[in-house]
Design an enzyme around this catalytic site. Structure first.
Site, PDB file in Angstrom:
ATOM      1  CB  CYS A  12      13.415  42.102  60.954  1.00  0.00           C
ATOM      2  SG  CYS A  12      14.389  40.621  60.673  1.00  0.00           S
ATOM      3  CB  CYS A  67      16.302  41.752  63.020  1.00  0.00           C
ATOM      4  SG  CYS A  67      16.444  41.745  61.226  1.00  0.00           S
TER       5      CYS A  67
END
Length: 122
Positions: free
Chosen positions: A30, A33
């Site tokens: 991600c 993230c």
């Protein structure tokens, strides 16, 4: 305090231990993230009295499922066993600082009273 890796084996112990716990649900693939991770780490270093935990949703699918995490990163704030905040999206550093400050300033007796009132109306 550095961030703590949360797993199904230690999650309950860490989160229900009292005090303020910030939980970052994330995954290595991600992009947002990975961009949020250094922000989370820097803020954790400034708040030694707060637990900053990370849940790798790929390695811990049971935890992600239990909290119905459908979008990552998702940040959750728990204080004294009460979930105060749970939202997807990476926060800028200043917003994360403000979230920690607001969680710290809350009157938890008042929060529990309001939750009890809501529960009695349901």
């Amino acid at each position: 305090m550095a961030t703590v890796e949360l797993t199904k084996d230690n999650f309950d112990e860490v989160v229900t231990g009292g005090g303020i716990v910030l939980v970052d649900f994330w995954a290595a693939w991600c992009g947002p993230c990975r961009m949020f991770a250094p922000v989370f780490e820097r803020v954790s270093e400034r708040h030694q009295d707060v637990v900053f935990g990370k849940v790798d949703t790929e390695a811990q699918p049971e935890l992600a499922g239990a909290f119905q995490i459908s979008s990552i990163p998702t940040l959750m704030v728990v204080r004294d066993k009460v979930v105060l905040y749970s939202q997807p999206g990476a926060l800028p550093e200043q917003a994360l600082e403000e979230l920690v400050t607001k969680a710290r300033e809350l009157d938890m007796d008042e929060v529990r009273r309001q939750l009890a009132e809501q529960g009695s109306r349901a």
